[in-house]
Enzyme design. Structure first.
Site, mmCIF file in Angstrom:
data_model
loop_
_atom_site.group_PDB
_atom_site.id
_atom_site.type_symbol
_atom_site.label_atom_id
_atom_site.label_comp_id
_atom_site.label_asym_id
_atom_site.label_seq_id
_atom_site.Cartn_x
_atom_site.Cartn_y
_atom_site.Cartn_z
ATOM 1 N N ARG A 169 0.801 -1.210 -0.091
ATOM 2 C CA ARG A 169 0.075 0.152 0.087
ATOM 3 C C ARG A 169 0.966 1.081 -0.139
ATOM 4 O O ARG A 169 0.378 2.440 -0.509
ATOM 5 C CB ARG A 169 -1.075 0.092 1.150
ATOM 6 C CG ARG A 169 -1.947 0.973 1.101
ATOM 7 C CD ARG A 169 -3.132 1.295 2.260
ATOM 8 N NE ARG A 169 -3.480 0.297 3.211
ATOM 9 C CZ ARG A 169 -2.665 0.370 4.235
ATOM 10 N NH1 ARG A 169 -1.995 1.365 4.479
ATOM 11 N NH2 ARG A 169 -2.859 -0.462 5.273
ATOM 12 N N TYR B 268 -10.095 22.133 -14.766
ATOM 13 C CA TYR B 268 -10.595 20.622 -14.700
ATOM 14 C C TYR B 268 -11.829 20.558 -13.870
ATOM 15 O O TYR B 268 -11.911 20.744 -12.745
ATOM 16 C CB TYR B 268 -9.781 19.834 -14.498
ATOM 17 C CG TYR B 268 -10.175 18.311 -14.580
ATOM 18 C CD1 TYR B 268 -10.647 17.757 -16.034
ATOM 19 C CD2 TYR B 268 -10.380 17.540 -13.790
ATOM 20 C CE1 TYR B 268 -10.996 16.617 -16.074
ATOM 21 C CE2 TYR B 268 -11.020 16.252 -13.919
ATOM 22 C CZ TYR B 268 -11.491 15.658 -15.019
ATOM 23 O OH TYR B 268 -11.821 14.433 -15.268
ATOM 24 N N LYS C 116 -3.983 10.832 -19.452
ATOM 25 C CA LYS C 116 -4.151 11.317 -20.734
ATOM 26 C C LYS C 116 -2.976 11.270 -21.525
ATOM 27 O O LYS C 116 -2.521 10.051 -21.853
ATOM 28 C CB LYS C 116 -4.489 12.874 -20.404
ATOM 29 C CG LYS C 116 -5.538 13.142 -19.329
ATOM 30 C CD LYS C 116 -6.938 12.780 -19.865
ATOM 31 C CE LYS C 116 -7.944 12.722 -18.680
ATOM 32 N NZ LYS C 116 -8.110 13.995 -17.930
ATOM 33 N N ASP D 51 -1.201 22.092 -12.660
ATOM 34 C CA ASP D 51 -1.868 20.927 -13.363
ATOM 35 C C ASP D 51 -1.204 21.027 -14.972
ATOM 36 O O ASP D 51 -1.704 21.947 -15.564
ATOM 37 C CB ASP D 51 -3.163 20.808 -13.184
ATOM 38 C CG ASP D 51 -3.807 19.618 -13.925
ATOM 39 O OD1 ASP D 51 -3.441 19.171 -14.916
ATOM 40 O OD2 ASP D 51 -5.236 19.421 -13.892
HETATM 41 C C1 LIG Z 1 -8.415 14.038 -16.553
HETATM 42 C C2 LIG Z 1 -7.971 15.523 -15.991
HETATM 43 C C3 LIG Z 1 -7.861 15.362 -14.654
HETATM 44 C C4 LIG Z 1 -8.271 14.304 -13.731
HETATM 45 O O1 LIG Z 1 -7.571 13.135 -13.926
HETATM 46 P P1 LIG Z 1 -8.211 11.591 -13.827
HETATM 47 O O2 LIG Z 1 -7.147 10.877 -14.314
HETATM 48 O O3 LIG Z 1 -9.346 11.278 -14.877
HETATM 49 O O4 LIG Z 1 -8.326 11.596 -12.369
HETATM 50 C C5 LIG Z 1 -7.130 16.528 -13.924
HETATM 51 N N1 LIG Z 1 -6.856 17.589 -14.785
HETATM 52 C C6 LIG Z 1 -6.824 17.570 -16.153
HETATM 53 C C7 LIG Z 1 -6.462 18.621 -16.743
HETATM 54 C C8 LIG Z 1 -7.545 16.315 -16.711
HETATM 55 O O5 LIG Z 1 -7.511 16.737 -18.113
#
Ligand SMILES: *Cc1c(COP(=O)(O)O)cnc(C)c1O
Length: 384
Positions: free
Chosen positions: A52, A104, A202, A177
């Site tokens: 974990r 997001y 992504k 981000d």
């Molecule tokens: C998809 C996304 C997230 C969230 O990520 P997950 O892997 O779906 O939890 C956060 N920020 C951006 C810019 C995203 O495109």
């Protein structure tokens, strides 16, 4: 460890040049064990106790992410959301944080609900304006400034150098981000950021077949230790098979992102002049508000994401999405297949997203095919 003189593109392609010392395998194994044997003298000399906390399958992918972002340490998570929320859970109730209005949507919702109920004071601001960030931070009280650049779904740009300077003067950290930019185009730590977050679902993985997240820290400090502890306590680790797949995906990050950038630039320029298009939102267009700052902090392209505002409003936008054949109607982004989405439909009634906006994630198909398909859909949706 491979020669430091090789470029990030070369190191990523070879997953840091790892070779198994015993078998000479060029691909690492997946470690399935959830627990590790204790030594006879009662120590855990391997440094591993229970899965974990971590897993040897993470080592190579975390080392590659650290290299790509020029950071000190990296952690992989079960999702982008668990990676992002951990940055806030490492603060204390009562702390003040600043986040963008355009970001997001699921993270914005989490900040407005769970994080706020838990006790964080959250101010949502226009992060494409440095003055707005400067006005919102409270010296000594603000602990974290969160930005996303380019930001979903209008691709507005935050000046990272300015944001880092404002955050640090107030005694706060800057977390970025960088899911859309990827380390191919922008390395926020080089611009002063303290934490870089990715939805590895992504571009990093790139094949729309796992959910994953990552954090990269500029320093291995007390805040970083807290992030690592929270991951181990909550068990928001990445599955070992997903970690292996993520490493496999990252090997082709550079060619995928470069290809998508070239196609997105071409599509943005062509659709900006299209008779059925009101406006194209893309940081690579001279006419785009954040273009000058994007040019300063993005190199090698402006990303594979763009949005098209369709003439005729919401009805025409949804009708256009209904008439594509090659583009796939789906949420998410950063995969090898191109996606189209009427973004307001998924964000719900309180969205700041324009209702005539189609979000496009450009994959690695032939750009001329992508152009022709969207062009015919726009014309048919307008009965031309
Ligand atoms: C998809 C996304 C997230 C969230 O990520 P997950 O892997 O779906 O939890 C956060 N920020 C951006 C810019 C995203 O495109």
């Amino acid at each position: 460890m491979p020669d430091k003189n090789f470029t990030a593109a070369s190191l990523a392609a070879q997953a840091m040049g790892w070779i198994d010392p015993v078998t000479k395998a060029v691909v690492p194994p997946i470690h399935m064990a959830s627990t590790y044997q204790r030594d006879e003298d009662n120590y855990y000399r391997s440094g591993r106790i229970y899965a974990r906390a971590d897993n040897p399958t993470f080592d190579q992918v975390e080392a590659t992410l650290t290299m790509l972002e020029r950071g000190a340490r990296a952690l992989v998570f079960s999702s982008g959301m668990s990676a992002a929320s951990t940055c806030f859970l490492a603060l204390s109730p009562g702390d003040h944080v600043v986040a963008p209005k355009v970001m997001y949507w699921a993270l914005r919702n989490w900040l407005a609900t769970f994080a706020t109920q838990w006790g964080l004071k959250v101010d949502f601001i226009d992060a494409d304006c440095s003055d707005a960030i400067a006005t919102a931070v409270r010296p000594g009280v603000t602990k974290l400034v969160w930005v996303e650049t380019p930001a979903n779904p209008t691709w507005s740009i935050t000046d990272l150098v300015a944001a880092a300077d404002i955050a640090h003067r107030a005694g706060a950290l800057l977390a970025v981000d960088s899911t859309v930019a990827t380390p191919v185009l922008t390395r926020p730590i080089e611009h002063g950021a303290d934490i870089v977050m990715h939805s590895a679902t992504k571009y990093l993985n790139g094949h729309s077949d796992i959910i994953a997240g990552a954090l990269v820290g500029a320093r291995d400090d007390a805040y970083w230790a807290k992030l690592k502890t929270i991951r181990a306590q909550l068990g928001t680790i990445l599955g070992q098979t997903e970690a292996w797949l993520l490493m496999r995906g990252i090997r082709t990050l550079f060619p995928r992102v470069s290809w998508a950038c070239r196609s997105a630039q071409l599509l943005a320029e062509r659709f900006a002049a299209h008779p059925m298009v009101e406006e194209v939102l893309y940081p690579g267009l001279d006419s785009f508000a954040g273009h000058a700052i994007a040019k300063k902090q993005m190199s090698g392209g402006f990303g594979g994401m763009l949005s098209v505002r369709v003439k005729g409003g919401e009805r025409a936008a949804i009708a256009t999405a209904a008439r594509v054949a090659l583009w796939k109607r789906a949420t998410s982004l950063g995969g090898v297949e191109s996606l189209i989405e009427h973004r307001a439909s998924i964000e719900g009634p309180d969205t700041p997203c324009p209702i005539d906006l189609l979000r496009l994630s450009v994959g690695v198909e032939d750009a001329e095919d992508l152009h022709a398909d969207l062009d015919q859909a726009l014309r048919r949706a307008h009965n031309l």
